[in-house]
Design a protein around this motif. Structure first.
Motif, PDB file in Angstrom:
ATOM      1  N   ILE A  12      -5.680   0.929  14.413  1.00 64.41           N
ATOM      2  CA  ILE A  12      -4.664   1.863  15.093  1.00 64.41           C
ATOM      3  C   ILE A  12      -3.672   1.151  16.125  1.00 64.41           C
ATOM      4  O   ILE A  12      -2.420   1.439  16.203  1.00 64.41           O
ATOM      5  N   GLU A  13      -4.422   0.255  16.885  1.00 62.15           N
ATOM      6  CA  GLU A  13      -3.619  -0.320  17.936  1.00 62.15           C
ATOM      7  C   GLU A  13      -2.573  -1.331  17.340  1.00 62.15           C
ATOM      8  O   GLU A  13      -1.429  -1.515  18.286  1.00 62.15           O
ATOM      9  N   LYS A  58       6.146   2.907  11.589  1.00 65.09           N
ATOM     10  CA  LYS A  58       5.605   2.940  10.218  1.00 65.09           C
ATOM     11  C   LYS A  58       4.718   3.892  10.171  1.00 65.09           C
ATOM     12  O   LYS A  58       4.561   4.643   8.925  1.00 65.09           O
ATOM     13  N   PHE A  59       4.084   4.571  11.257  1.00 63.80           N
ATOM     14  CA  PHE A  59       3.185   5.578  11.139  1.00 63.80           C
ATOM     15  C   PHE A  59       4.108   7.071  10.994  1.00 63.80           C
ATOM     16  O   PHE A  59       3.919   7.752   9.910  1.00 63.80           O
ATOM     17  N   SER A  60       5.252   7.052  11.515  1.00 64.61           N
ATOM     18  CA  SER A  60       6.400   8.004  11.206  1.00 64.61           C
ATOM     19  C   SER A  60       6.795   8.035   9.937  1.00 64.61           C
ATOM     20  O   SER A  60       7.120   8.923   9.214  1.00 64.61           O
ATOM     21  N   SER A 116     -11.259   6.693   6.494  1.00 64.23           N
ATOM     22  CA  SER A 116     -11.551   5.396   6.486  1.00 64.23           C
ATOM     23  C   SER A 116     -11.250   4.397   7.731  1.00 64.23           C
ATOM     24  O   SER A 116      -9.825   4.765   8.128  1.00 64.23           O
ATOM     25  N   GLU A 117     -11.864   3.460   8.207  1.00 67.63           N
ATOM     26  CA  GLU A 117     -11.059   2.658   9.271  1.00 67.63           C
ATOM     27  C   GLU A 117      -9.767   2.154   8.580  1.00 67.63           C
ATOM     28  O   GLU A 117      -9.624   1.872   7.527  1.00 67.63           O
ATOM     29  N   PHE A 118      -8.765   1.869   9.778  1.00 72.57           N
ATOM     30  CA  PHE A 118      -7.442   1.129   9.476  1.00 72.57           C
ATOM     31  C   PHE A 118      -6.730   1.777   8.557  1.00 72.57           C
ATOM     32  O   PHE A 118      -5.628   1.127   8.021  1.00 72.57           O
ATOM     33  N   LYS A 119      -6.700   3.224   8.281  1.00 74.31           N
ATOM     34  CA  LYS A 119      -5.875   3.930   7.648  1.00 74.31           C
ATOM     35  C   LYS A 119      -5.102   5.260   8.073  1.00 74.31           C
ATOM     36  O   LYS A 119      -5.249   6.087   7.501  1.00 74.31           O
ATOM     37  N   SER A 120      -4.969   4.941   9.441  1.00 70.76           N
ATOM     38  CA  SER A 120      -4.853   6.191  10.167  1.00 70.76           C
ATOM     39  C   SER A 120      -3.435   7.003   9.843  1.00 70.76           C
ATOM     40  O   SER A 120      -3.648   8.227   9.767  1.00 70.76           O
TER      41      SER A 120
END
Length: 252
Positions: A91-92, A98-100, A141-145
């Motif tokens: 997440i950090e 990219k999230f948007s 899952s981790e790393f796929k926020s």
């Protein structure tokens, strides 16, 4: 794999992400069942190949450009929201843009498409919305926020559409596959193999399929058959559901 028999003659089906993977398999399957297919994808050549096989219409569009998407005035009796991208980072380390971007493509664009198509479905008293979600719409899952957030949002949108559409003969459901044999997953396997210095088969067995009882990838044609089933008369009472095809992942 043509196991579900449905006559969709006279229906129009809009499929996003129709140039490859699940979207391509679904567009081809709906076309074989008689639907007029509107195949939408970012890439022109593959989507025109799909239309050459099915008839219908090719639409080249960037789903992250929401105003341009609205301007297309897309209308259909069947909507299959399939387009998606992936971004694997803690997440950090995820760039806010990219999230948007992922949320625009995988949640806001489906909302815009459903919003535009519902009035026509209501007028006809019939409509089918199928959102290609994921096991990650039900689990994290981790790393796929961004991906997980988008898929969880799509699940909620689909359920609201089911409740609002029910009095008008419109159903709305999600299909939730595990890892599917698509270019997106093939790239993930290759990337992880390089990053960890292991073989691709080890990545498949020990990482991607570690939580699944069935140790194989889902095939795109299997998902397409589920989509077609949800358009069939026997599925008329299925709405607001999440049709899980995860090889037993969520059985834990």
């Amino acid at each position: 794999m043509n196991t579900v028999q449905v006559d969709l003659t006279g229906r129009t089906a809009l499929v996003t992400g129709a140039g490859s993977g699940i979207g391509r398999a679904t567009a081809l399957r709906l076309g074989r069942s008689g639907a007029r297919v509107i195949a939408l994808d970012l890439n022109e050549e593959p989507v025109r190949e799909v239309v050459a096989a099915t008839g219908g219409e090719a639409v080249v569009a960037d789903l992250s450009d929401l105003d341009a998407l609205d301007a297309l005035h897309l209308r259909a009796d069947i909507v299959v929201n399939c387009a998606g991208i992936q971004h694997v980072r803690p997440i950090e380390e995820v760039e806010p843009e990219k999230f948007s971007l992922i949320l625009r493509i995988m949640l806001e664009a489906p909302f815009r498409i459903i919003r535009g198509c519902l009035p026509g479905m209501y007028d006809k008293g019939w409509g089918r919305i199928v959102n290609i979600s994921s096991v990650h719409g039900l689990r994290a899952s981790e790393f796929k926020s961004a991906y997980v957030a988008a898929k969880h949002g799509l699940e909620g949108l689909s359920k609201v559409a089911a409740l609002e559409g029910a009095p008008h003969g419109v159903t709305s459901n999600c299909v939730n596959p595990g890892y599917v044999r698509t270019p997106l997953v093939d790239q993930q396997i290759a990337d992880q193999a390089r990053a960890h210095g292991v073989s691709e088969s080890e990545v498949l067995e020990k990482v991607l399929l570690s939580s699944a009882a069935l140790k194989r990838l889902v095939e795109p044609d299997e998902v397409a058959e589920m989509v077609l089933f949800l358009c069939s008369p026997p599925a008329a009472s299925i709405t607001g559901a999440s049709m899980v095809m995860d090889g037993g992942w969520t059985a834990h």
